[in-house]
Write a protein that holds these residues in place. Structure first.
Motif, PDB file in Angstrom:
ATOM      1  N   GLY A   7       0.769  -1.231   0.000  1.00  0.00           N
ATOM      2  CA  GLY A   7       0.000   0.000   0.000  1.00  0.00           C
ATOM      3  C   GLY A   7       0.801   1.282   0.000  1.00  0.00           C
ATOM      4  N   GLY A   8       2.112   1.209   0.049  1.00  0.00           N
ATOM      5  CA  GLY A   8       2.896   2.429   0.008  1.00  0.00           C
ATOM      6  C   GLY A   8       2.855   3.063  -1.362  1.00  0.00           C
ATOM      7  N   PRO A  40      14.651   9.278   6.351  1.00  0.00           N
ATOM      8  CA  PRO A  40      16.086   9.331   6.105  1.00  0.00           C
ATOM      9  C   PRO A  40      16.821  10.129   7.182  1.00  0.00           C
ATOM     10  CG  PRO A  40      14.890   9.737   4.093  1.00  0.00           C
ATOM     11  CD  PRO A  40      13.871   9.721   5.186  1.00  0.00           C
ATOM     12  N   GLY A  41      17.876   9.543   7.729  1.00  0.00           N
ATOM     13  CA  GLY A  41      18.673  10.226   8.733  1.00  0.00           C
ATOM     14  C   GLY A  41      18.071  10.280  10.114  1.00  0.00           C
ATOM     15  N   VAL A  91       9.961   5.257   5.347  1.00  0.00           N
ATOM     16  CA  VAL A  91       9.678   3.841   5.144  1.00  0.00           C
ATOM     17  C   VAL A  91       8.850   3.385   6.340  1.00  0.00           C
ATOM     18  CG1 VAL A  91      10.641   1.535   4.900  1.00  0.00           C
ATOM     19  CG2 VAL A  91      11.803   3.486   3.840  1.00  0.00           C
ATOM     20  N   TYR A  92       7.725   2.778   6.051  1.00  0.00           N
ATOM     21  CA  TYR A  92       6.811   2.333   7.097  1.00  0.00           C
ATOM     22  C   TYR A  92       6.965   0.822   7.281  1.00  0.00           C
ATOM     23  CZ  TYR A  92       4.554   6.860   7.328  1.00  0.00           C
ATOM     24  OH  TYR A  92       4.306   8.200   7.525  1.00  0.00           O
ATOM     25  N   GLY A 105       8.284  -6.371   9.330  1.00  0.00           N
ATOM     26  CA  GLY A 105       8.189  -6.535   7.897  1.00  0.00           C
ATOM     27  C   GLY A 105       9.338  -5.799   7.223  1.00  0.00           C
ATOM     28  N   LYS A 106       9.410  -5.925   5.917  1.00  0.00           N
ATOM     29  CA  LYS A 106      10.531  -5.340   5.168  1.00  0.00           C
ATOM     30  C   LYS A 106      10.389  -3.843   4.967  1.00  0.00           C
ATOM     31  CE  LYS A 106      11.928  -9.482   2.670  1.00  0.00           C
ATOM     32  NZ  LYS A 106      12.157 -10.100   1.339  1.00  0.00           N
ATOM     33  N   GLY A 107       9.232  -3.295   5.160  1.00  0.00           N
ATOM     34  CA  GLY A 107       9.052  -1.864   4.985  1.00  0.00           C
ATOM     35  C   GLY A 107       8.465  -1.500   3.645  1.00  0.00           C
TER      36      GLY A 107
END
Length: 114
Positions: A7-8, A40-41, A91-92, A105-107
């Protein structure tokens, strides 16, 4: 235990997106599922969690915009995200605490941009 998220994607500011995650394997009837995110970061942070009886926890910045839900029969958890902001870009990660063990999960990438 495996977690498969979907769903991303890319969405404009103010838009909506729904993430879904399915858990498979030996799943306890009593567990907690949820979502974390990592920009990120930055460090990974809590988005929301939901217990098998429906109790929810939200990060302050998401409450009122995001809604977490689950289907115990299918071992799935969903995250409805509304009024998305560029700072929601991350990234969720789907998460489950099952028999006192954390699984990830893998994201899935969510990008909020015009």
């Amino acid at each position: 235990v495996q977690l498969q998220a979907s769903g991303g994607g890319l969405v404009q500011p103010g838009g909506s997106l729904t993430l879904s995650c399915a858990a498979s394997g030996r799943i306890s009837s009593i567990n907690t599922m949820g979502w974390y995110r990592q920009a990120p970061g930055k460090q990974r942070e809590l988005v929301a969690t939901i217990g098998s009886r429906g109790s929810t926890v939200y990060a302050d910045s998401m409450e009122g915009r995001f809604t977490i839900s689950r289907d115990n029969a299918k071992n799935t958890v969903s995250l409805q995200m509304n009024r998305l902001k560029p700072e929601d870009t991350a990234v969720y990660y789907c998460w489950i605490r099952n028999f006192a063990i954390d699984y990830w999960g893998k994201g899935t990438q969510v990008t909020v941009s015009s």
